[in-house]
Design a protein around this motif. Structure first.
Motif, PDB file in Angstrom:
ATOM      1  N   ALA A   4     -24.175 -37.202  24.426  1.00 39.18           N
ATOM      2  CA  ALA A   4     -24.640 -37.465  23.065  1.00 39.18           C
ATOM      3  C   ALA A   4     -23.824 -36.661  22.063  1.00 39.18           C
ATOM      4  CB  ALA A   4     -26.114 -37.100  22.948  1.00 39.18           C
ATOM      5  N   PRO A   5     -23.472 -37.269  20.914  1.00 41.16           N
ATOM      6  CA  PRO A   5     -22.657 -36.569  19.906  1.00 41.16           C
ATOM      7  C   PRO A   5     -23.483 -35.563  19.121  1.00 41.16           C
ATOM      8  CG  PRO A   5     -23.220 -38.751  19.134  1.00 41.16           C
ATOM      9  CD  PRO A   5     -23.760 -38.646  20.534  1.00 41.16           C
ATOM     10  N   ALA A   6     -23.782 -34.432  19.732  1.00 41.76           N
ATOM     11  CA  ALA A   6     -24.670 -33.446  19.121  1.00 41.76           C
ATOM     12  C   ALA A   6     -23.929 -32.421  18.272  1.00 41.76           C
ATOM     13  CB  ALA A   6     -25.465 -32.728  20.209  1.00 41.76           C
ATOM     14  N   MET A   7     -22.615 -32.426  18.292  1.00 43.16           N
ATOM     15  CA  MET A   7     -21.777 -31.498  17.530  1.00 43.16           C
ATOM     16  C   MET A   7     -22.157 -30.040  17.778  1.00 43.16           C
ATOM     17  SD  MET A   7     -20.362 -33.389  14.157  1.00 43.16           S
ATOM     18  CE  MET A   7     -21.786 -33.917  13.231  1.00 43.16           C
ATOM     19  N   ARG A   8     -22.051 -29.650  19.027  1.00 45.92           N
ATOM     20  CA  ARG A   8     -22.281 -28.262  19.425  1.00 45.92           C
ATOM     21  C   ARG A   8     -21.047 -27.431  19.069  1.00 45.92           C
ATOM     22  NH1 ARG A   8     -23.212 -31.886  23.388  1.00 45.92           N
ATOM     23  NH2 ARG A   8     -25.308 -32.079  24.270  1.00 45.92           N
ATOM     24  N   LEU A   9     -21.271 -26.236  18.593  1.00 46.58           N
ATOM     25  CA  LEU A   9     -20.164 -25.359  18.227  1.00 46.58           C
ATOM     26  C   LEU A   9     -19.964 -24.282  19.286  1.00 46.58           C
ATOM     27  CD1 LEU A   9     -20.783 -24.853  14.400  1.00 46.58           C
ATOM     28  CD2 LEU A   9     -19.401 -26.595  15.557  1.00 46.58           C
ATOM     29  N   HIS A  10     -18.721 -24.127  19.717  1.00 43.26           N
ATOM     30  CA  HIS A  10     -18.340 -23.075  20.652  1.00 43.26           C
ATOM     31  C   HIS A  10     -17.380 -22.134  19.930  1.00 43.26           C
ATOM     32  CE1 HIS A  10     -19.504 -24.878  24.808  1.00 43.26           C
ATOM     33  NE2 HIS A  10     -20.378 -25.209  23.877  1.00 43.26           N
ATOM     34  N   GLY A  11     -17.799 -20.891  19.783  1.00 48.77           N
ATOM     35  CA  GLY A  11     -17.022 -19.927  19.020  1.00 48.77           C
ATOM     36  C   GLY A  11     -15.922 -19.277  19.835  1.00 48.77           C
ATOM     37  N   VAL A  12     -14.830 -18.947  19.168  1.00 53.08           N
ATOM     38  CA  VAL A  12     -13.630 -18.422  19.826  1.00 53.08           C
ATOM     39  C   VAL A  12     -13.602 -16.898  19.803  1.00 53.08           C
ATOM     40  CG1 VAL A  12     -11.112 -18.370  19.773  1.00 53.08           C
ATOM     41  CG2 VAL A  12     -12.336 -20.489  19.208  1.00 53.08           C
ATOM     42  N   VAL A  13     -13.402 -16.325  20.988  1.00 53.00           N
ATOM     43  CA  VAL A  13     -13.126 -14.894  21.130  1.00 53.00           C
ATOM     44  C   VAL A  13     -11.748 -14.781  21.777  1.00 53.00           C
ATOM     45  CG1 VAL A  13     -13.806 -12.706  22.175  1.00 53.00           C
ATOM     46  CG2 VAL A  13     -15.569 -14.316  21.385  1.00 53.00           C
ATOM     47  N   ASN A  14     -10.807 -14.201  21.072  1.00 52.19           N
ATOM     48  CA  ASN A  14      -9.442 -14.068  21.578  1.00 52.19           C
ATOM     49  C   ASN A  14      -9.203 -12.651  22.091  1.00 52.19           C
ATOM     50  OD1 ASN A  14      -8.048 -16.612  21.240  1.00 52.19           O
ATOM     51  ND2 ASN A  14      -8.294 -16.333  19.036  1.00 52.19           N
ATOM     52  N   VAL A  25     -21.557 -11.944  19.731  1.00 54.31           N
ATOM     53  CA  VAL A  25     -22.898 -11.879  19.132  1.00 54.31           C
ATOM     54  C   VAL A  25     -22.873 -12.488  17.738  1.00 54.31           C
ATOM     55  CG1 VAL A  25     -24.644 -10.303  18.203  1.00 54.31           C
ATOM     56  CG2 VAL A  25     -23.706  -9.915  20.492  1.00 54.31           C
ATOM     57  N   GLU A  26     -21.850 -12.152  16.960  1.00 49.94           N
ATOM     58  CA  GLU A  26     -21.724 -12.693  15.608  1.00 49.94           C
ATOM     59  C   GLU A  26     -21.634 -14.218  15.640  1.00 49.94           C
ATOM     60  OE1 GLU A  26     -18.932 -11.895  11.697  1.00 49.94           O
ATOM     61  OE2 GLU A  26     -17.974 -11.914  13.667  1.00 49.94           O
TER      62      GLU A  26
END
Length: 264
Positions: free
Chosen positions: A5-15, A38-39
Motif C-alpha cells: 500500500a502507498p503509505a509514504m513511510r519515511l526512513h531517515g538517513v544516518v551516515n 532518535v531525532e
C-alpha cells in the motif's frame, strides 16, 4: 511480508561515513548516531537507514573492514532503538559481507546498494526473511555508475524486468522486494541540469515502476533549492511506499502544504 500500500513511510538517513554531502546527517560516533536516529524517529520516521560508505565522487572507496569499523556498535545500538520504537533498521551497502554482519547484529531490512547484482548479495536476500530494497544501479556499484543513454524510464523498467526474473530464479521471494529507481546515484561527471531532467522524468512516471506490483522506495531530494523543492513535490504528489529522507521535517511540511498524509 512487505505491505504494497502507498503509505509514504519515511526512513531517515544516518551516515556513519564522514564524507557524506549531507554533513548534518553524518554521525561518526555511537552517541551521535543514536542522537541522530532518535531525532529522525521523533520527527516522524518509521525506519532508519544506516550507511557506512559514501557513494558520491567525493567519498573514498573503502574495504569491508574499514566500512564495518564505521558501523560496528552503531548497528547494534540502532537495532535496539528501532525495536523499542517499532521501527525498521536497514543498512545501506554494496558489500555483501557488510549486510551479512548487519543482519547478524539486528538489522531488519536490506538496502542492497549494489542493485542486488552481486551473487553473494542475492544469496543473502534469498536466505533472510526480511524486506529488500533493490535500487536500479547502472554499473557494478554506485561509485561505478554510468550515464543512462535514452529514456531513463524505459531503461530502468527494462533493467527491473530482467532483474526480477533473475532474483526469483535465485530464490528471492518477490513479495519481499522493494524497488528503488536509483535516482540517488549517478556518475561523477553528471551536470545538475541533466540530472534534474533525468530525475524529473523518472518521478513523473512512477506508474511505470508501480506496474511491477511492488512497493516503491524513493531517495527524496534534500537540498534547499527551487528545483529540489519541485522534485520533492513531484515525488509526494506521485506517491511512494518508502521515502529515504535526510530532512523528515521538510518532507512532512511539504506533505502538509500539499494536503497529503504519510503513514501513521
Amino acid at each position: 511480508m512487505v505491505d504494497p500500500a502507498p503509505a509514504m513511510r519515511l526512513h531517515g538517513v544516518v551516515n556513519a561515513s564522514p564524507d557524506s554531502l549531507a554533513d548534518f546527517s553524518v554521525a561518526t560516533t555511537l552517541e551521535s548516531a543514536v542522537a541522530r536516529a532518535v531525532e529522525l524517529l521523533d520527527q516522524g520516521c518509521v525506519g532508519i537507514d544506516l550507511g557506512g560508505a559514501g557513494s558520491t565522487q567525493f567519498a573514498d572507496r573503502v574495504d569491508v573492514e574499514a566500512e564495518w569499523q564505521r558501523l560496528d556498535g552503531k548497528v547494534q545500538a540502532l537495532a535496539e532503538l528501532c525495536a523499542s520504537r517499532g521501527a525498521q533498521l536497514s543498512v545501506d551497502s554494496w558489500q555483501p559481507e557488510i549486510i551479512r554482519r548487519a543482519l547478524g547484529c539486528g538489522a531488519t531490512m536490506i538496502n542492497a546498494a549494489d542493485g542486488l547484482q552481486d551473487p553473494a548479495m542475492v544469496r543473502l536476500a534469498a536466505e533472510h526473511d526480511v524486506p529488500v530494497v533493490a535500487p536500479f544501479v547502472w554499473g557494478a556499484d554506485p561509485k561505478a555508475s554510468r550515464h543512462v543513454i535514452g529514456d531513463p524510464v524505459e531503461v530502468i523498467c527494462g533493467w527491473f524486468e530482467r532483474s526480477l526474473h533473475s532474483w526469483e530464479r535465485a530464490g528471492v521471494e518477490r513479495s519481499r522486494l522493494i524497488l528503488d529507481p536509483g535516482t540517488g546515484f549517478g556518475p561523477p561527471d553528471w551536470e545538475w541540469a541533466d540530472r534534474y531532467r533525468y530525475q524529473k522524468r523518472v518521478y513523473e512516471n512512477l506508474d511505470a515502476l508501480r506496474a511491477f506490483g511492488l512497493p516503491v522506495y524513493l531517495p527524496l531530494p534534500w537540498k534547499e533549492t527551487d528545483q529540489h523543492d519541485e522534485l520533492l513535490e513531484i515525488c509526494i504528489r506521485a506517491g511512494f511506499d518508502y521515502g529515504r529522507c535526510h530532512r523528515p521535517d521538510r518532507v512532512l511540511e511539504a506533505m502538509s502544504r500539499l494536503g497529503v498524509a504519510n503513514a501513521p
